[in-house]
Scaffold this motif. Structure first.
Motif, short mmCIF file in Angstrom:
data_model
loop_
_atom_site.label_atom_id
_atom_site.label_comp_id
_atom_site.label_asym_id
_atom_site.label_seq_id
_atom_site.Cartn_x
_atom_site.Cartn_y
_atom_site.Cartn_z
N ASP A 1 -2.82 75.23 14.12
CA ASP A 1 -1.96 76.23 13.48
C ASP A 1 -2.06 77.55 14.23
N GLY A 2 -0.90 78.13 14.51
CA GLY A 2 -0.86 79.43 15.17
C GLY A 2 -0.73 79.37 16.68
N CYS A 3 -0.89 78.21 17.27
CA CYS A 3 -0.75 78.10 18.72
C CYS A 3 0.74 78.02 19.07
N SER B 1 -4.97 74.82 25.99
CA SER B 1 -4.19 76.03 26.21
C SER B 1 -4.06 76.78 24.90
N GLY B 2 -4.08 78.12 25.01
CA GLY B 2 -3.85 78.93 23.83
C GLY B 2 -4.64 80.22 23.80
N VAL B 3 -5.75 80.26 24.51
CA VAL B 3 -6.56 81.49 24.56
C VAL B 3 -6.81 81.81 26.03
N LYS B 4 -7.80 82.66 26.33
CA LYS B 4 -8.11 82.96 27.72
C LYS B 4 -8.53 81.68 28.44
N SER B 5 -8.26 81.62 29.72
CA SER B 5 -8.51 80.39 30.47
C SER B 5 -9.95 79.91 30.38
N ASP B 6 -10.92 80.82 30.46
CA ASP B 6 -12.31 80.39 30.39
C ASP B 6 -12.64 79.86 28.99
N GLN B 7 -11.97 80.39 27.97
CA GLN B 7 -12.16 79.89 26.61
C GLN B 7 -11.51 78.52 26.44
N ASP B 8 -10.35 78.33 27.08
CA ASP B 8 -9.72 77.01 27.09
C ASP B 8 -10.69 75.98 27.67
N ALA B 9 -11.31 76.33 28.80
CA ALA B 9 -12.27 75.42 29.45
C ALA B 9 -13.47 75.17 28.56
N VAL C 1 -11.62 70.46 18.79
CA VAL C 1 -11.02 71.20 17.67
C VAL C 1 -12.10 71.96 16.90
N ALA C 2 -13.26 71.37 16.72
CA ALA C 2 -14.35 72.05 16.03
C ALA C 2 -14.78 73.30 16.80
N GLU C 3 -14.86 73.20 18.13
CA GLU C 3 -15.23 74.36 18.95
C GLU C 3 -14.18 75.46 18.83
N ALA C 4 -12.93 75.09 18.91
CA ALA C 4 -11.85 76.08 18.78
C ALA C 4 -11.87 76.71 17.39
N SER C 5 -12.02 75.90 16.37
CA SER C 5 -12.02 76.41 15.00
C SER C 5 -13.21 77.34 14.75
N ALA C 6 -14.37 76.99 15.31
CA ALA C 6 -15.57 77.82 15.13
C ALA C 6 -15.38 79.22 15.71
N ASN C 7 -14.49 79.33 16.70
CA ASN C 7 -14.22 80.61 17.35
C ASN C 7 -12.90 81.23 16.88
N SER C 8 -12.26 80.60 15.91
CA SER C 8 -10.96 81.05 15.40
C SER C 8 -9.91 81.14 16.50
N TRP C 9 -9.90 80.12 17.38
CA TRP C 9 -8.95 80.07 18.48
C TRP C 9 -7.83 79.09 18.16
N ALA C 10 -6.60 79.55 18.21
CA ALA C 10 -5.43 78.70 18.00
C ALA C 10 -5.05 78.10 19.35
N VAL C 11 -5.39 76.84 19.56
CA VAL C 11 -5.15 76.19 20.84
C VAL C 11 -4.46 74.85 20.64
N THR C 12 -4.01 74.29 21.75
CA THR C 12 -3.58 72.90 21.79
C THR C 12 -4.54 72.16 22.70
N VAL C 13 -4.96 70.98 22.26
CA VAL C 13 -5.87 70.12 23.02
C VAL C 13 -5.12 68.85 23.39
N ALA C 14 -5.13 68.53 24.68
CA ALA C 14 -4.50 67.29 25.17
C ALA C 14 -5.56 66.46 25.87
N ILE C 15 -5.50 65.16 25.66
CA ILE C 15 -6.39 64.22 26.34
C ILE C 15 -5.53 63.18 27.04
N VAL C 16 -5.84 62.95 28.32
CA VAL C 16 -5.10 61.97 29.12
C VAL C 16 -6.07 60.95 29.70
#
Length: 132
Positions: free
Chosen positions: A48-50, A114-122, A20-35
């Protein structure tokens, strides 16, 4: 019989917070799932915004990565390189953004984003895992 590592709640929190910190630092609205290693959901956070679809896609990316024991980018590349028959496999997270969590050479779970470009998701998933 072997001893097996597994994700504890504190590990999951650490991964989730770092992702979440990485996504927030880049202003990316994503969802993070951990399994876990069987693809069972341990945590999910939609920023917010995803779009709501991000929640579904992130879980499937994480699940595919965990049970396949590899990054989902490999599946996406395989399909893009012509092996379209793989689309009939009984899984759904074949887009980049699912990354396995490996401890002592064993997959103990995975992160899907998921939420931004695939390489950014990774990038977000890997930042979360790096917190371990």
């Amino acid at each position: 019989m072997k001893t097996k590592s597994f994700l504890e709640a504190a590990d999951v929190d650490r991964i989730l917070d770092a992702a979440v910190a990485e996504a927030s630092a880049n202003s990316w609205a994503v969802t993070v799932a951990i399994v876990d290693d069987g693809g069972h959901l341990l945590a999910l956070r939609r920023l917010d915004g995803c779009a709501p679809m991000g929640a579904l896609i992130s879980v499937e990316k994480a699940r595919s990565s965990a049970i396949g024991r590899r990054e989902t980018k490999g599946y996406e590349d395989m399909i893009n390189n012509g092996r379209t028959a793989f689309l009939t496999a009984p899984a759904y997270g074949f887009l980049e953004g699912g990354v396995p969590i490996v401890v002592d050479g064993n997959v103990v779970g995975a992160v899907g984003v998921s939420g931004v470009k695939s390489d950014q998701d990774a990038q977000v998933a890997k930042a979360g895992i790096a917190a371990l």
